[in-house]
Design a protein around this motif. Structure first.
Motif, short mmCIF file in Angstrom:
data_model
loop_
_atom_site.label_atom_id
_atom_site.label_comp_id
_atom_site.label_asym_id
_atom_site.label_seq_id
_atom_site.Cartn_x
_atom_site.Cartn_y
_atom_site.Cartn_z
N GLY A 1 0.89 -15.47 -9.12
CA GLY A 1 -0.32 -16.04 -9.71
C GLY A 1 -0.70 -15.44 -11.05
O GLY A 1 -1.84 -15.59 -11.49
N GLY A 2 0.22 -14.74 -11.70
CA GLY A 2 -0.06 -14.19 -13.02
C GLY A 2 0.07 -12.69 -13.12
O GLY A 2 0.06 -12.13 -14.22
N THR A 3 0.18 -11.99 -11.99
CA THR A 3 0.29 -10.54 -11.97
C THR A 3 1.55 -10.12 -11.22
O THR A 3 1.82 -10.65 -10.14
N VAL A 4 2.31 -9.21 -11.80
CA VAL A 4 3.45 -8.63 -11.10
C VAL A 4 2.94 -7.42 -10.31
O VAL A 4 2.33 -6.51 -10.86
N TYR A 5 3.18 -7.43 -9.02
CA TYR A 5 2.76 -6.33 -8.16
C TYR A 5 3.96 -5.48 -7.77
O TYR A 5 5.07 -6.00 -7.59
N PRO A 6 3.78 -4.17 -7.60
CA PRO A 6 4.86 -3.34 -7.07
C PRO A 6 5.05 -3.59 -5.58
O PRO A 6 4.08 -3.82 -4.86
N GLU A 7 6.30 -3.57 -5.15
CA GLU A 7 6.62 -3.60 -3.72
C GLU A 7 7.37 -2.32 -3.39
O GLU A 7 8.51 -2.13 -3.80
N ILE A 8 6.72 -1.45 -2.66
CA ILE A 8 7.29 -0.16 -2.32
C ILE A 8 7.94 -0.22 -0.94
O ILE A 8 7.40 -0.82 -0.02
N ASN A 9 9.11 0.37 -0.85
CA ASN A 9 9.86 0.37 0.41
C ASN A 9 10.33 1.80 0.65
O ASN A 9 10.85 2.45 -0.25
N PHE A 10 10.15 2.30 1.87
CA PHE A 10 10.56 3.66 2.19
C PHE A 10 11.15 3.72 3.58
O PHE A 10 10.94 2.83 4.40
N THR A 11 11.91 4.78 3.82
CA THR A 11 12.57 4.92 5.11
C THR A 11 12.70 6.39 5.47
O THR A 11 12.35 7.28 4.67
N LEU A 12 13.21 6.64 6.63
CA LEU A 12 13.32 8.01 7.14
C LEU A 12 14.45 8.77 6.45
O LEU A 12 15.43 8.18 5.99
N PRO A 13 14.36 10.10 6.39
CA PRO A 13 15.53 10.89 6.01
C PRO A 13 16.57 10.81 7.13
O PRO A 13 16.27 10.30 8.22
N PRO A 14 17.79 11.25 6.89
CA PRO A 14 18.81 11.18 7.96
C PRO A 14 18.33 11.90 9.22
O PRO A 14 18.06 13.10 9.20
N MET A 15 18.19 11.15 10.29
CA MET A 15 17.74 11.71 11.56
C MET A 15 17.97 10.69 12.66
O MET A 15 18.09 9.49 12.40
N ALA B 1 17.36 2.51 -8.44
CA ALA B 1 18.53 3.39 -8.51
C ALA B 1 18.52 4.44 -7.41
O ALA B 1 19.56 5.02 -7.10
N CYS B 2 17.34 4.70 -6.84
CA CYS B 2 17.27 5.62 -5.70
C CYS B 2 18.05 5.10 -4.50
O CYS B 2 18.45 5.88 -3.63
N ALA B 3 18.26 3.78 -4.45
CA ALA B 3 18.98 3.18 -3.32
C ALA B 3 20.41 2.80 -3.69
O ALA B 3 21.34 2.98 -2.90
N HIS B 4 20.58 2.21 -4.87
CA HIS B 4 21.93 1.87 -5.33
C HIS B 4 21.91 1.65 -6.84
O HIS B 4 20.90 1.27 -7.40
N LEU B 5 23.04 1.91 -7.47
CA LEU B 5 23.16 1.68 -8.90
C LEU B 5 23.39 0.20 -9.16
O LEU B 5 23.84 -0.54 -8.29
N VAL C 1 13.76 4.09 -0.34
CA VAL C 1 13.99 5.48 -0.65
C VAL C 1 13.65 6.31 0.58
O VAL C 1 12.72 6.00 1.32
N GLN C 2 14.44 7.36 0.80
CA GLN C 2 14.21 8.22 1.96
C GLN C 2 13.07 9.21 1.69
O GLN C 2 12.78 9.54 0.53
N ASN C 3 12.46 9.67 2.73
CA ASN C 3 11.35 10.61 2.60
C ASN C 3 11.90 12.02 2.43
O ASN C 3 11.96 12.82 3.37
N LYS D 1 12.06 15.52 -0.46
CA LYS D 1 11.25 16.22 -1.46
C LYS D 1 11.97 16.26 -2.80
O LYS D 1 13.12 16.68 -2.89
N LEU D 2 11.29 15.78 -3.86
CA LEU D 2 11.75 15.91 -5.23
C LEU D 2 10.81 16.86 -5.97
O LEU D 2 9.75 17.24 -5.45
N LEU D 3 11.13 17.22 -7.20
CA LEU D 3 10.27 18.13 -7.94
C LEU D 3 8.88 17.53 -8.17
O LEU D 3 7.88 18.24 -8.15
N GLY D 4 8.82 16.21 -8.38
CA GLY D 4 7.54 15.57 -8.64
C GLY D 4 6.73 15.29 -7.39
O GLY D 4 5.53 14.98 -7.49
N GLY D 5 7.33 15.36 -6.25
CA GLY D 5 6.66 15.04 -5.00
C GLY D 5 7.64 14.40 -4.04
O GLY D 5 8.85 14.40 -4.28
N MET D 6 7.12 13.86 -2.96
CA MET D 6 7.99 13.16 -2.02
C MET D 6 8.52 11.88 -2.67
O MET D 6 7.82 11.21 -3.43
N ALA D 7 9.77 11.54 -2.36
CA ALA D 7 10.45 10.44 -3.06
C ALA D 7 9.69 9.11 -3.00
O ALA D 7 9.62 8.41 -4.01
#
Length: 357
Positions: A35-49, A291-295, A314-316, A318-324
């Motif tokens: 409708g005129g605005t691009v919204y972010p869609e964030i997707n996250f998942t577990l670390p290997p476990m 790019a966090c998921a695939h190039l 992106v998996q949960n 820790k990066l320098l800036g915060g959680m991924a």
């Protein structure tokens, strides 16, 4: 199928641009995707476990941490709204109660931030297509399909507004055809086997959406076209052949809209621009910020006509800036801000940025 899409919904490049779709999806909370605005869609998942009865408390802790971090950063950056997608891992689809519990954790946090801070948000739930977890695959019935549909229903009743899936019907033939560069079999697997499976599956998903008051959004041929792209990047098959395969996937993904899906399409559906041009429904896309998921060999291009801009997943960790997931939220927010700022200056500026992309 209805055959309703017998002409292009967008037939001129003047009207083919990010953020706007002829048939925008207007949501109860005030967001209008396309409708005129691009919204972010964030997707996250577990670390290997492992996901099991013994680890479920830890699983819940991760999803609580991820959604809290994402929502906090979205609020701090004053995003106009966001979509949160949870792609359920196979165990959380095969055990519907686990997927439902994850949905409740995420959606309740989103409701809290909307009521306390005015942060508009929508949740997309994507159960895993677990039908091929048994051999030979049982695509049209059986325990795995029943569990998948029960997960859809339970997650929708728990607050997930958008229903989506990365379905795999036809992949049992397509994989070998891809490695052999067998174009007739690729066409058969996508245009016949895949299309028939899509019709069965999406009729069921649309029925659940109507029953639960949720929205059937879209599918993706990720397991077909994106697999081709990755094989080509590794030098296993020709890039030209992979490009042709990705266009052929349009036929399969279009079936969801023929039987009732209304968008937005899945982010990893690189066939999305074709779907938008044909149907007029909004689409999600991913590229450089995934790019966090695939190039990707075309990281900027998918943003040119996107209505949602996604990080893929992106998996949960820790990066320098915060959680991924929190870091990805910031990247998406700034990408969308640039596109929306150009759009606010007028259609000419939006088209110029589109062309640069």
């Amino acid at each position: 199928m209805s055959g309703q899409f017998n002409k292009l919904a967008i037939d001129t490049l003047e009207d083919f641009v990010y953020g706007t779709a002829p048939r925008p999806l207007k949501l109860a909370g005030g967001m209008a995707i396309g409708g005129g605005t691009v919204y972010p869609e964030i997707n996250f998942t577990l670390p290997p476990m492992d996901i099991s009865d013994e680890t479920m408390d830890e699983v819940k802790r991760h999803y609580t941490e991820m959604i809290e971090g994402v929502l906090t950063r979205a609020r701090e950056l004053n995003v106009p709204g966001l979509v949160v997608e949870v792609e359920l891992l196979p165990p959380a689809t095969m055990r519907p109660e686990w997927g439902i519990e994850i949905t409740k954790i995420v959606r309740e946090a989103m409701h809290e931030y909307e009521s306390r801070h005015g942060l508009k948000s929508v949740m997309r739930i994507t159960p895993n297509d677990v039908r091929d977890m048994i051999r030979p695959p049982r695509m049209s019935g059986g325990q795995m399909l029943d569990a998948m549909l029960e997960t859809f229903r339970g997650c929708a009743l728990s607050g997930a507004e958008l229903l989506a899936i990365e379905s795999t019907g036809g992949k049992e033939v397509h994989d070998d055809a891809l490695l052999a560069c067998d174009l007739p079999t690729v066409i058969f697997s996508l245009g016949v086997m895949g299309a028939r499976d899509m019709a069965r599956l999406w009729n069921a998903i649309v029925a659940i959406a109507r029953e639960t008051g949720s929205i059937p959004s879209g599918d993706t041929a990720c397991g077909f076209g994106n697999t081709a792209m990755m094989l080509a990047e590794k030098g296993y098959i020709p890039r030209v052949f992979a490009a042709v395969v990705r266009v052929i996937t349009v036929v399969r993904s279009l079936v969801a809209y023929e039987v009732g899906a209304v968008g937005p399409s899945k982010d990893c559906a690189y066939e999305g621009p074709y779907i938008k041009a044909i149907t007029g429904y909004p689409i999600a896309m991913e590229g450089k910020s995934a790019a966090c998921a695939h190039l990707s060999p075309l990281g900027n291009i998918p943003a040119a006509v996107a209505d949602l801009w996604s990080n893929e997943s992106v998996q949960n960790i820790k990066l320098l800036g915060g959680m991924a997931p929190t870091v990805s939220m910031e990247q998406l927010a700034y990408d969308c801000r640039l596109m929306n700022t150009a759009g606010q200056e007028g259609k000419g500026s939006a088209r110029k940025l589109r062309d640069w992309l």
